[in-house]
Design an enzyme around this catalytic site. Structure first.
Site, PDB file in Angstrom:
ATOM      1  N   SER A 199     -32.436 -64.031 -12.240  1.00 23.14           N
ATOM      2  CA  SER A 199     -32.867 -65.407 -12.491  1.00 23.14           C
ATOM      3  C   SER A 199     -34.222 -65.562 -13.150  1.00 23.14           C
ATOM      4  CB  SER A 199     -32.846 -66.210 -11.182  1.00 23.14           C
ATOM      5  OG  SER A 199     -31.516 -66.383 -10.746  1.00 23.14           O
ATOM      6  N   LYS A 256     -41.441 -72.698 -11.054  1.00 25.06           N
ATOM      7  CA  LYS A 256     -40.110 -73.096 -10.595  1.00 25.06           C
ATOM      8  C   LYS A 256     -40.255 -73.870  -9.287  1.00 25.06           C
ATOM      9  CE  LYS A 256     -35.748 -70.654  -9.487  1.00 25.06           C
ATOM     10  NZ  LYS A 256     -35.157 -69.277  -9.475  1.00 25.06           N
ATOM     11  N   SER A 304     -31.413 -68.821 -12.533  1.00 21.31           N
ATOM     12  CA  SER A 304     -31.616 -70.172 -12.031  1.00 21.31           C
ATOM     13  C   SER A 304     -32.984 -70.753 -12.390  1.00 21.31           C
ATOM     14  CB  SER A 304     -31.483 -70.176 -10.496  1.00 21.31           C
ATOM     15  OG  SER A 304     -32.467 -69.336  -9.901  1.00 21.31           O
TER      16      SER A 304
END
Length: 467
Positions: free
Chosen positions: A182, A81, A158
């Site tokens: 997330s 990420k 996310s």
């Protein structure tokens, strides 16, 4: 390009690499070709580091051929990420504010994986700053990641690209971060196994913070074994992270195939009025998970959380809003116009939260954590819903927000217990269903053991998206 290779699990590929039946260079090239073939539609990556990955693959091949095999991650391609700092490589977290930011050091997790021989493929899509309100406004510098099971559908957030990449076969495993779900929510949306370890188990050093007292890094993988392999490499005390806890890291693989005979597993079937919002297909998956575990010799007992999920979520939101604003206040005050709407809205929530509310939320958090721990000490593990819904279409913004808010994830961010999203099958539309397995503090090993027992007796890992 071999479909068999880019859809191998980490464990399968590791055994081939160790036996010198597969070259790290060949494996990497298959992943780079897969990215080239599908990522213009999936949008899992913000940036691909092909040149450095090729250099690492050549070095891994030379080391393995010379008998210097480092372990099951040696030569394995993965991605992170884009809130993980990468030395010399842009880390923008999906934001206009950071488009020129290039860190001069790596996140601790990336250091650990590099030492284990893993090969970084690039930086994955994310909500701006790795946070938000649950809404997707299509107003960021990059196209949102798409769900490989249906490209018109949401990936969860996310860690959007982390979920999309592993499902699509553009990364063998991925790292995300979990503040209120997330890691687990993208795993649930994309049919993966998503582990949020115990708070303090994995160093957050070098990860763009979202909420100091809730953030936890974790892996998204295709199999439970893959998750255990990745976490074993990432976990450990790090003095650079004030939240890091010095607790020995077990060999998560050692008891993976032990099964669940004799374990006492609490099943949360009653979530009060909130339970009525759980999709029928997800409830069916949870019941199926329970049947499989009972057939293997586990004792199932009905239990209830010590408070409503809403109680946990409300206190969590106040803490999250306030701490996020404290981190990003300067940017909000000077460059709010450059932020996307979801991030601005979250900053405004923090701006309007009083100090007394934050202190009250932290007091409530301590009460909830103690009560949740008492429940966990009465059983070996919990089974309950994770995301209440399957992945919604982007065309329905209300359902996109509901996917992020209608979950049983926040209780275990608030309490700090390890929690793992697992795939339980597919609904009538072919979208993955999910459940959540939760363990005692620092007992990720039992969570893996329970998840693997279910995975071993089901066929879901044999099904892949038809991109």
């Amino acid at each position: 390009m071999s479909a068999e290779r880019y859809h191998l699990s980490v464990g399968e590929a590791a055994r081939l690499l160790q036996a010198r039946k597969l070259s790290p260079v060949e494996l990497l090239e298959d992943f780079l070709a897969r990215i080239e073939a599908v990522d213009a539609r999936v949008h899992s990556y913000l940036l691909v580091t092909a040149d450095s990955a090729r250099a690492s693959a050549r070095q891994a091949e030379a080391d393995i051929m010379a008998g210097r095999w480092r372990g099951p991650l040696h030569g394995i391609p993965y991605a992170v990420k884009d809130n993980y700092y990468t030395r010399g490589v842009r880390t923008c977290a999906g934001s206009r504010l950071l488009l020129d930011f290039v860190p001069d050091y790596d996140a601790a997790a990336i250091e650990s994986l590099r030492d284990a021989g893993a090969i970084l493929l690039g930086k994955l899509n994310t909500w701006e700053y790795g946070t938000g309100t649950g809404a997707v406004h299509f107003d960021l510098p990059f196209e949102p990641a798409r769900n490989p099971w249906n490209l018109d559908h949401f990936t969860g957030g996310s860690s959007t690209g982390a979920g999309a990449s592993v499902a699509a076969g553009t990364a063998m495993f991925a790292l995300g971060s979990d503040t209120g779900g997330s890691v687990r929510l993208p795993a649930a949306a994309c049919g993966l196994q998503g582990m949020k370890p115990t708070y303090g188990r994995v160093s957050r050093h070098g990860i763009l913070p979202n909420c100091y007292t809730l953030d936890v890094p974790g892996p998204l993988t295709w199999t439970v074994e893959d998750s255990a392999i990745a976490l074993r490499a990432m976990a450990g005390h790090d003095a650079r992270d004030p939240g890091s806890v010095d607790v020995p890291v077990p060999d998560y693989l050692a008891g993976l195939e032990r099964g669940v005979r004799g374990l006492r597993i609490g099943v949360v079937r009653d979530l009060g009025a909130e339970g009525e919002r759980v999709d029928a297909a997800n409830w069916q998956g949870i019941e199926d998970l329970g049947r499989v575990l009972a057939a293997q010799g586990a004792t199932l007992v009905d239990v209830c959380l010590p408070a409503s999920v809403t109680d946990y979520r409300q206190a969590s939101s106040v803490i999250n809003w306030t701490e996020s604003l404290s981190i990003h206040e300067q940017d909000f005050m000077t460059r709010a116009a450059d932020m996307g709407q979801a991030l601005r809205d979250k900053m405004m929530n923090g701006f309007m939260t009083r100090a007394v509310d934050y202190l009250a939320a932290q007091r409530r958090r301590r009460e909830l954590a103690a009560a949740t721990d008492a429940l966990l000490r009465s059983v070996d593990a919990l089974v309950l819903p994770c995301a209440f819904h399957t992945a919604p279409p982007y065309a329905d913004p209300d359902r996109v927000i509901a996917y992020t808010t209608d979950t049983a994830c926040p209780p275990f961010n608030m309490s700090g217990h390890p929690a793992m999203a697992v795939c339980t099958g597919f609904d009538a539309a072919g979208l993955p269903t999910n459940a959540q397995i939760v363990g005692r503090w620092f007992d990720e090993a039992t969570v893996f053991q329970v998840a693997r027992a279910y995975e071993r007796d089901t066929a879901w890992r044999a099904r892949r998206p038809g991109l």
